[in-house]
Write an enzyme that holds these catalytic residues in place. Structure first.
Site, short mmCIF file in Angstrom:
data_model
loop_
_atom_site.label_atom_id
_atom_site.label_comp_id
_atom_site.label_asym_id
_atom_site.label_seq_id
_atom_site.Cartn_x
_atom_site.Cartn_y
_atom_site.Cartn_z
N GLU A 8 25.25 -36.07 -64.71
CA GLU A 8 23.77 -36.71 -64.26
C GLU A 8 23.21 -37.35 -65.52
O GLU A 8 22.34 -38.01 -65.72
CB GLU A 8 23.08 -35.39 -64.16
N GLU A 43 23.07 -38.97 -42.03
CA GLU A 43 22.44 -38.73 -40.54
C GLU A 43 21.99 -40.02 -39.97
O GLU A 43 21.64 -40.06 -38.92
CB GLU A 43 21.14 -37.81 -40.75
#
Length: 331
Positions: free
Chosen positions: A144, A113
């Site tokens: 992960e 963004e």
């Protein structure tokens, strides 16, 4: 930007582990999770599935109301981390988020963004997620759990001492996030550890540990809820306030907004109007003279300079409109 590496680089192999070793490892991990606030079980909510929908919604809304206070408790640490980040970015450094699962997705979201909001280059603010772009929509098994994967993803970016790496993990123990921070420190980069448990490994590994303790979740261990909300709030602060410090705004106006569609083009004109009070004709002329650059257009109107002079003054002031205006008015 998202990481493109795969979970296979973690080096784990389920076929080589003995059942007893797997059992012992599971026991250790279970004990570790049992000690985490974000994983705690809440017996008072054990019958929540039997409640009317409106009651569940009220409970969930009440849970969410506690998050801002938990963030507020960390504001001094957040502010210190932002100042350190902005100082490095002012020298050309980058802001890199690194996380797995929900935490990684939130980092990628915040990074993605920044270009339309602040006209940053996509390489200035980046999000790395364990397992690469596919992990944005599909869980990538084992990704992960690998510190090595995090190190490889960061090495691909050629980190420098001017860069900032933000490891994000609700538990504060996720190997990918911890590994990212640890590896970034070996490269001299600034490191921030954002977690939702006190005394976390991630917080301890980072230059700036931010631990927003939101407490146990409505659904046991579902850290996309309060923990995810807390992380979103903090990431909003890190990127937004850093950009304010870098001169990407004028007051509370997004003067570096990139007009890439009709809505943003209309917003650009509105921003120039709010900043200057100029007529529509003046605004159109200013934007035409500055190739649509909002900040430059404001400077031509308020500073009484032409387009090339506005560009020069902004370059000399490192993009800070207030400083450029001061220079225009004193010459």
């Amino acid at each position: 930007m998202t990481s493109t590496s795969s979970a296979s680089s973690s080096g784990s192999s389920s076929g080589s582990s003995s059942p007893s070793r797997d059992s012992a490892s599971y026991g250790e991990l279970r004990a570790e999770l049992d000690a985490l606030t974000t994983e705690a079980f809440r017996p008072e909510l054990a019958d929540i599935d039997r409640l009317p929908t409106l009651d569940i919604a009220r409970i969930m809304n009440g849970e969410d109301e506690t998050v801002p206070a938990a963030v507020a408790a960390q504001l001094p640490r957040i502010a210190a981390a932002i100042d350190a980040t902005a100082e490095r970015m002012s020298r050309g450094g980058r802001l890199v988020y690194a996380g797995a699962g929900t935490a990684g997705r939130l980092g990628v979201l915040d990074a993605s963004e920044c270009p339309p909001t602040f006209n940053t280059d996509p390489a200035e603010v980046m999000g790395l997620i364990a397992g690469g772009p596919d992990a944005m929509v599909t869980a990538v098994e084992g990704a992960e759990d690998s510190k090595e994967l995090a190190a490889a993803d960061l090495d691909a970016l050629r980190l420098t001492a001017d860069d900032t790496v933000v490891g994000i993990s609700a538990s504060g123990r996720t190997p990918y996030a911890v590994g990212a921070v640890e590896h970034a420190r070996t490269r001299g980069a600034l490191t921030i550890g954002l977690s939702c448990n006190a005394g976390s490994a991630l917080g301890g590994a980072a230059d700036h540990g931010i631990e927003v303790v939101v407490g146990p979740e409505l659904l046991t261990g579902s850290t996309r809820l309060k923990a995810g909300t807390a992380q979103k709030l903090v990431l909003n602060m890190i990127s937004t306030i850093t950009m304010i410090r870098l001169g990407k705004t004028y007051g509370n106006l997004m003067v570096d907004v990139r007009a890439s569609n009709e809505k943003l083009r209309a917003r650009s004109r509105r921003i120039v109007a709010l900043a200057t009070g100029a007529s529509d004709e003046e605004i159109e002329a200013a934007l035409a003279a500055t190739d649509g650059e909002v900040k430059n257009a404001i400077l031509t109107i308020l500073g009484g300079v032409d387009g090339p002079a506005a560009a020069r003054l902004l370059t000399e002031s490192q993009g800070h409109l207030r400083a450029a205006l001061q220079s225009a008015r004193t010459h």
